[in-house]
Design a protein around this motif. Structure first.
Motif, PDB file in Angstrom:
ATOM      1  N   LEU A 208      29.238  68.708  54.802  1.00  0.00           N
ATOM      2  CA  LEU A 208      29.157  69.774  53.800  1.00  0.00           C
ATOM      3  C   LEU A 208      30.538  70.400  53.638  1.00  0.00           C
ATOM      4  O   LEU A 208      31.171  70.754  54.630  1.00  0.00           O
ATOM      5  N   ASN A 213      28.094  75.573  48.688  1.00  0.00           N
ATOM      6  CA  ASN A 213      27.189  75.306  49.804  1.00  0.00           C
ATOM      7  C   ASN A 213      27.617  75.952  51.112  1.00  0.00           C
ATOM      8  O   ASN A 213      26.772  76.264  51.951  1.00  0.00           O
ATOM      9  N   SER A 219      23.472  80.655  52.707  1.00  0.00           N
ATOM     10  CA  SER A 219      23.255  79.316  52.155  1.00  0.00           C
ATOM     11  C   SER A 219      23.450  78.247  53.229  1.00  0.00           C
ATOM     12  O   SER A 219      22.596  77.366  53.416  1.00  0.00           O
ATOM     13  N   TYR A 223      20.476  75.786  54.941  1.00  0.00           N
ATOM     14  CA  TYR A 223      20.560  74.322  54.932  1.00  0.00           C
ATOM     15  C   TYR A 223      20.361  73.762  56.340  1.00  0.00           C
ATOM     16  O   TYR A 223      19.573  72.826  56.553  1.00  0.00           O
ATOM     17  N   ASP A 282      27.294  66.662  50.479  1.00  0.00           N
ATOM     18  CA  ASP A 282      27.563  67.183  49.132  1.00  0.00           C
ATOM     19  C   ASP A 282      28.836  66.540  48.578  1.00  0.00           C
ATOM     20  O   ASP A 282      29.410  67.011  47.606  1.00  0.00           O
ATOM     21  N   ARG A 301      23.265  68.625  45.824  1.00  0.00           N
ATOM     22  CA  ARG A 301      23.860  69.107  44.580  1.00  0.00           C
ATOM     23  C   ARG A 301      22.841  68.945  43.465  1.00  0.00           C
ATOM     24  O   ARG A 301      21.902  68.148  43.575  1.00  0.00           O
ATOM     25  N   THR A 320      20.073  72.145  45.136  1.00  0.00           N
ATOM     26  CA  THR A 320      20.733  73.149  45.975  1.00  0.00           C
ATOM     27  C   THR A 320      19.740  74.136  46.604  1.00  0.00           C
ATOM     28  O   THR A 320      20.148  75.153  47.154  1.00  0.00           O
TER      29      THR A 320
END
Length: 362
Positions: A208, A213, A219, A223, A282, A301, A320
């Protein structure tokens, strides 16, 4: 013909290596072609730069602009000032830029203003997402480029819609795949492989780095929570990009199945990719590599500039929203992920095709 090859960041090095090989081969065969390798210094960390030169057998750059970091504008400005001085001291017949990083756009602008033609390797790809710095770099670069070398026919269609003359567009394939195919037999275990008892398809690989992100603490945290919640008891190997590391340090996230590593060399990282159960990322470039290797890939994405990796390859856009990961990871665990294929002309001969065209263009 004298060519400037511009490289500044990890993806550039991977794409430029086969071009150097093809130029050297043409020189040895008596053709009038030579190059000047210019490292802008956009990636200056050893793991992000020097190690790639060593592993991919890229020769020492003729010139290093030493641009370093900073904001987008600071970095692009430093690259432009540096490359302008290079051309003022000694010009060239053609400036070849690759990809979509700041170095690509900055050197293309300087070259054209100095009366030097520009060739864009990987021209014409589009995500349609103007919040991505790379999309702006692509559009600006392609708006002033003379010759376009495309990875897919769709990229050529994008250029034609933008008003580019089709005689300036050359569908050649993907130089990143040239490098992957050349070095695949040399991929090697990272030093922690045995320590973590890793085996083929018994772990997930995570990368990442996109600001959207990783810059936001919530965020990134969300994840990681969703990934670990939906990967059963498999280890998750996470080579941490310098940008991501800053946020990780702030949130202090830890889990016994999450193994953080420094950015790795090309040979070690692709060994991990090739043997993983799936890659969660990503990155755009990694989706090309997983497609060639037939490895399932989940892209965090909402869009991609490489739709062929979804339409033909092993990649899927997850979006996302971290909660969307559950369904995709269930497919991986149940072994119901699509097989995928390989796009046209991703055959390892792209750089040779490019150099043959450059010789004809003269």
């Amino acid at each position: 013909m004298n060519i400037d090859l511009i490289a500044g960041a990890r993806p550039n090095f991977i794409k430029i290596a086969p071009l150097i090989d093809a130029i050297e081969q043409s020189k040895n065969n008596g053709f009038d072609i030579d190059y000047r390798l210019i490292h802008t210094g956009q990636h200056y960390d050893k793991n992000m730069s020097i190690r790639f030169f060593e592993q991919l057998n890229i020769p020492e750059p003729h010139i290093n602009l030493g641009a370093g970091g900073g904001t987008q504008a600071e970095q692009a400005g430093a690259i432009m000032r540096g490359y302008e001085k290079v051309l003022l001291n000694k010009s060239t017949d053609l400036c070849v830029v690759v990809g979509d990083v700041n170095s690509t756009m900055a050197c293309a602008i300087v070259a054209r203003k100095m009366g030097v033609k520009v060739a864009h390797v990987e021209g014409g790809i589009r995500s349609g997402d103007m919040t991505m710095p790379e999309e702006i770099n692509r559009i600006v670069t392609d708006s002033i480029t003379n010759y376009f070398f495309t990875t897919t026919k769709l990229a050529g269609e994008n250029l034609k819609k933008a008003g580019v003359n089709e005689n300036a567009i050359f569908f050649v394939g993907n130089t990143m795949i040239d490098t992957l195919m050349k070095f695949k037999s040399s991929f090697r275990k990272p030093i922690f492989w045995d320590k973590l008892n890793l085996e083929n398809q018994n772990y997930f690989l995570l990368t990442l780095h996109r600001p959207s992100n990783v810059d936001n603490e919530n965020s990134l945290n969300n994840y990681l929570v969703e990934i670990l919640k939906n990967t059963s008891d498999y280890p998750v190997i996470f080579p941490v990009h310098p940008r991501t590391k800053n946020t990780l340090n702030k949130i202090g996230f830890s889990n016994k199945r999450l193994f953080l590593t420094e950015p790795m060399g090309y040979l070690e990282f692709n060994y991990l990719t090739m043997n993983s159960k799936a890659v969660i990322t990503d990155s755009g470039g990694i989706t090309e590599e997983t497609t060639l290797m037939g490895v399932p890939c989940l892209t965090l994405r909402d869009n991609t500039e490489r739709p062929e990796t979804v339409d033909i390859g092993t990649n899927e856009l997850i979006g996302t929203n971290p909660e969307q990961l559950k369904l995709a990871l269930t497919k991986i665990l149940n072994s119901t992920w699509k097989k995928g294929g390989i796009p046209e002309k991703w055959d390892g001969n792209t750089a040779q095709r490019i150099v043959e065209i450059l010789l004809k263009l003269g």
